[in-house]
Design a protein around this motif. Structure first.
Motif, PDB file in Angstrom:
ATOM      1  N   LEU A  82       0.927  -1.015  -0.095  1.00 18.61           N
ATOM      2  CA  LEU A  82       0.185   0.034   0.068  1.00 18.61           C
ATOM      3  C   LEU A  82       0.951   1.311   0.101  1.00 18.61           C
ATOM      4  O   LEU A  82       2.081   1.114   0.597  1.00 18.61           O
ATOM      5  N   GLY A  83       0.435   2.314  -0.413  1.00 17.81           N
ATOM      6  CA  GLY A  83       1.308   3.498  -0.652  1.00 17.81           C
ATOM      7  C   GLY A  83       0.993   4.350   0.744  1.00 17.81           C
ATOM      8  O   GLY A  83       0.034   3.811   1.546  1.00 17.81           O
ATOM      9  N   HIS A  84       1.950   4.804   1.113  1.00 15.04           N
ATOM     10  CA  HIS A  84       2.077   5.803   2.473  1.00 15.04           C
ATOM     11  C   HIS A  84       0.686   6.471   2.584  1.00 15.04           C
ATOM     12  O   HIS A  84       0.273   6.333   3.822  1.00 15.04           O
ATOM     13  N   ASP A  85       0.264   7.306   1.685  1.00  9.31           N
ATOM     14  CA  ASP A  85      -0.934   7.762   1.891  1.00  9.31           C
ATOM     15  C   ASP A  85      -2.166   6.741   2.018  1.00  9.31           C
ATOM     16  O   ASP A  85      -3.254   7.273   2.737  1.00  9.31           O
ATOM     17  N   GLU A  86      -2.213   5.707   1.654  1.00  2.77           N
ATOM     18  CA  GLU A  86      -3.584   4.621   1.797  1.00  2.77           C
ATOM     19  C   GLU A  86      -3.150   3.905   3.288  1.00  2.77           C
ATOM     20  O   GLU A  86      -4.316   3.595   3.658  1.00  2.77           O
ATOM     21  N   VAL A  87      -2.163   3.893   3.738  1.00  2.00           N
ATOM     22  CA  VAL A  87      -1.824   3.023   5.112  1.00  2.00           C
ATOM     23  C   VAL A  87      -2.789   3.435   6.303  1.00  2.00           C
ATOM     24  O   VAL A  87      -3.616   2.675   6.679  1.00  2.00           O
ATOM     25  N   ALA A  88      -2.822   4.792   6.654  1.00  2.00           N
ATOM     26  CA  ALA A  88      -3.576   5.201   7.670  1.00  2.00           C
ATOM     27  C   ALA A  88      -5.018   4.965   7.379  1.00  2.00           C
ATOM     28  O   ALA A  88      -5.934   4.662   8.298  1.00  2.00           O
ATOM     29  N   ASP A  89      -5.385   5.382   6.010  1.00  2.00           N
ATOM     30  CA  ASP A  89      -6.983   5.093   5.793  1.00  2.00           C
ATOM     31  C   ASP A  89      -7.515   3.691   5.848  1.00  2.00           C
ATOM     32  O   ASP A  89      -8.553   3.561   6.213  1.00  2.00           O
ATOM     33  N   ILE A  90      -6.648   2.859   5.599  1.00  2.00           N
ATOM     34  CA  ILE A  90      -7.081   1.556   5.563  1.00  2.00           C
ATOM     35  C   ILE A  90      -6.735   0.839   6.934  1.00  2.00           C
ATOM     36  O   ILE A  90      -7.755   0.186   7.426  1.00  2.00           O
ATOM     37  N   THR A  91      -5.848   0.875   7.589  1.00  2.00           N
ATOM     38  CA  THR A  91      -5.348   0.425   8.809  1.00  2.00           C
ATOM     39  C   THR A  91      -5.883   1.213  10.010  1.00  2.00           C
ATOM     40  O   THR A  91      -6.141   0.722  11.082  1.00  2.00           O
ATOM     41  N   GLY A  92      -6.060   2.614   9.817  1.00  2.00           N
ATOM     42  CA  GLY A  92      -6.173   3.482  11.107  1.00  2.00           C
ATOM     43  C   GLY A  92      -4.888   3.683  11.693  1.00  2.00           C
ATOM     44  O   GLY A  92      -5.184   4.345  12.885  1.00  2.00           O
ATOM     45  N   HIS A  93      -3.646   3.099  11.446  1.00  2.00           N
ATOM     46  CA  HIS A  93      -2.497   3.530  11.998  1.00  2.00           C
ATOM     47  C   HIS A  93      -1.651   4.064  11.063  1.00  2.00           C
ATOM     48  O   HIS A  93      -1.504   4.001   9.977  1.00  2.00           O
ATOM     49  N   PRO A  94      -0.627   5.142  11.424  1.00  2.00           N
ATOM     50  CA  PRO A  94       0.254   5.774  10.551  1.00  2.00           C
ATOM     51  C   PRO A  94       1.263   4.883  10.117  1.00  2.00           C
ATOM     52  O   PRO A  94       1.831   3.917  10.978  1.00  2.00           O
ATOM     53  N   VAL A  95       1.878   5.184   9.058  1.00  2.00           N
ATOM     54  CA  VAL A  95       3.167   4.391   8.920  1.00  2.00           C
ATOM     55  C   VAL A  95       4.246   4.980  10.002  1.00  2.00           C
ATOM     56  O   VAL A  95       4.448   5.819  10.694  1.00  2.00           O
ATOM     57  N   GLY A  96       4.847   3.695  10.349  1.00  2.00           N
ATOM     58  CA  GLY A  96       5.712   3.755  11.492  1.00  2.00           C
ATOM     59  C   GLY A  96       5.064   3.439  12.808  1.00  2.00           C
ATOM     60  O   GLY A  96       5.607   2.971  13.656  1.00  2.00           O
ATOM     61  N   GLY A  97       3.708   3.116  12.712  1.00  2.00           N
ATOM     62  CA  GLY A  97       3.041   2.846  13.956  1.00  2.00           C
ATOM     63  C   GLY A  97       1.910   1.527  13.794  1.00  2.00           C
ATOM     64  O   GLY A  97       1.059   1.213  14.638  1.00  2.00           O
ATOM     65  N   VAL A  98       2.106   1.112  12.524  1.00  2.00           N
ATOM     66  CA  VAL A  98       1.193   0.081  11.924  1.00  2.00           C
ATOM     67  C   VAL A  98       1.377  -1.365  12.768  1.00  2.00           C
ATOM     68  O   VAL A  98       2.716  -1.693  12.874  1.00  2.00           O
ATOM     69  N   PRO A 100      -1.012  -5.007  13.952  1.00  2.00           N
ATOM     70  CA  PRO A 100      -2.279  -5.957  13.684  1.00  2.00           C
ATOM     71  C   PRO A 100      -3.340  -5.804  14.623  1.00  2.00           C
ATOM     72  O   PRO A 100      -4.288  -6.436  14.538  1.00  2.00           O
ATOM     73  N   PHE A 101      -3.248  -4.832  15.634  1.00  2.00           N
ATOM     74  CA  PHE A 101      -4.130  -4.686  16.669  1.00  2.00           C
ATOM     75  C   PHE A 101      -5.031  -3.366  16.427  1.00  2.00           C
ATOM     76  O   PHE A 101      -4.354  -2.318  16.025  1.00  2.00           O
ATOM     77  N   GLY A 102      -6.089  -3.275  16.870  1.00  2.00           N
ATOM     78  CA  GLY A 102      -7.059  -2.320  16.707  1.00  2.00           C
ATOM     79  C   GLY A 102      -7.013  -1.529  15.558  1.00  2.00           C
ATOM     80  O   GLY A 102      -7.170  -0.248  15.212  1.00  2.00           O
ATOM     81  N   LEU A 103      -7.287  -2.207  14.384  1.00  2.00           N
ATOM     82  CA  LEU A 103      -7.522  -1.883  13.182  1.00  2.00           C
ATOM     83  C   LEU A 103      -8.796  -0.994  12.866  1.00  2.00           C
ATOM     84  O   LEU A 103      -9.866  -1.463  13.406  1.00  2.00           O
ATOM     85  N   LEU A 104      -8.612  -0.147  11.956  1.00  2.00           N
ATOM     86  CA  LEU A 104      -9.866   0.688  11.487  1.00  2.00           C
ATOM     87  C   LEU A 104     -10.634  -0.186  10.667  1.00  2.00           C
ATOM     88  O   LEU A 104     -12.098  -0.279  10.753  1.00  2.00           O
ATOM     89  N   ASN A 105     -10.335  -1.120   9.756  1.00  2.00           N
ATOM     90  CA  ASN A 105     -11.005  -1.813   9.102  1.00  2.00           C
ATOM     91  C   ASN A 105     -10.552  -3.375   9.376  1.00  2.00           C
ATOM     92  O   ASN A 105      -9.403  -3.665   9.320  1.00  2.00           O
ATOM     93  N   PRO A 106     -11.493  -4.402   9.107  1.00  2.00           N
ATOM     94  CA  PRO A 106     -11.058  -5.880   9.213  1.00  2.00           C
ATOM     95  C   PRO A 106     -10.158  -6.053   8.250  1.00  2.00           C
ATOM     96  O   PRO A 106     -10.438  -5.820   6.982  1.00  2.00           O
ATOM     97  N   LEU A 107      -8.942  -6.797   8.464  1.00  2.00           N
ATOM     98  CA  LEU A 107      -7.802  -6.933   7.587  1.00  2.00           C
ATOM     99  C   LEU A 107      -7.572  -8.429   7.944  1.00  2.00           C
ATOM    100  O   LEU A 107      -7.389  -8.698   9.033  1.00  2.00           O
ATOM    101  N   GLU A 108      -7.125  -9.125   6.827  1.00  2.00           N
ATOM    102  CA  GLU A 108      -6.554 -10.484   7.059  1.00  2.00           C
ATOM    103  C   GLU A 108      -5.087 -10.263   7.438  1.00  2.00           C
ATOM    104  O   GLU A 108      -4.505  -9.447   6.902  1.00  2.00           O
TER     105      GLU A 108
END
Length: 152
Positions: A82-98, A100-108
């Motif tokens: 994912l691009g840097h600009d997409e990561v926070a929108d999809i995971t809810g976490h900023p790059v550098g803080g991603v 697998p816990f407390g995700l904005l959207n359900p992800l495998e």
């Protein structure tokens, strides 16, 4: 908000909040290892990928690299992060803080076998200034992740 979602994830799963603040920035594996005083392999980096029909996370040991052939053999497509600009929108976490816990959207979530046998690892916890310590098997249990072999 991102750090709070990680803390909430653990509390909602009946566990104590494991998140702790870092003295220095841990936005990269190298910085996190220096800040925590541990080997880079103990840093659990969470990588965000886009597949044709969904987005996924892969957690690897800090000094591991994705093996493109293994990735393609497993997922049947070329690795596309994912691009840097997409990561926070999809995971809810900023790059550098991603993580697998407390995700904005359900992800495998997938965990590379490179960390399967470690007693514990240190993933980020929703920001570049927070982390937590967790056993890989506990991470797998909490995220319902599948262990896979996609690193060199």
């Amino acid at each position: 908000m991102s750090v709070e979602s990680v803390k909430k994830f653990f509390i909602e799963n009946g566990l104590e909040d494991p998140v702790f603040k870092l003295e220095e920035c841990g936005a990269t594996v190298e910085l996190a290892a220096i800040t925590l005083g541990v080997d880079p392999s103990l840093i659990a980096k969470t990588l965000s990928f886009s597949l044709k029909d969904r987005n996924i996370l892969i957690v690897t040991k800090g000094d591991a690299r994705i093996d493109n052939r293994k990735y393609k053999d497993f997922f049947k497509t070329k690795a596309k992060m994912l691009g840097h600009d997409e990561v926070a929108d999809i995971t809810g976490h900023p790059v550098g803080g991603v993580c697998p816990f407390g995700l904005l959207n359900p992800l495998e979530v997938y965990i590379d076998v490179s960390i399967e046998n470690y007693e514990y690892v240190y993933p980020a916890a929703g920001s570049a200034f927070t982390a937590l310590k967790i056993a890989p098997l506990k991470m797998q249990e909490l995220t319902h992740a599948l262990f896979i072999d996609v690193c060199k």
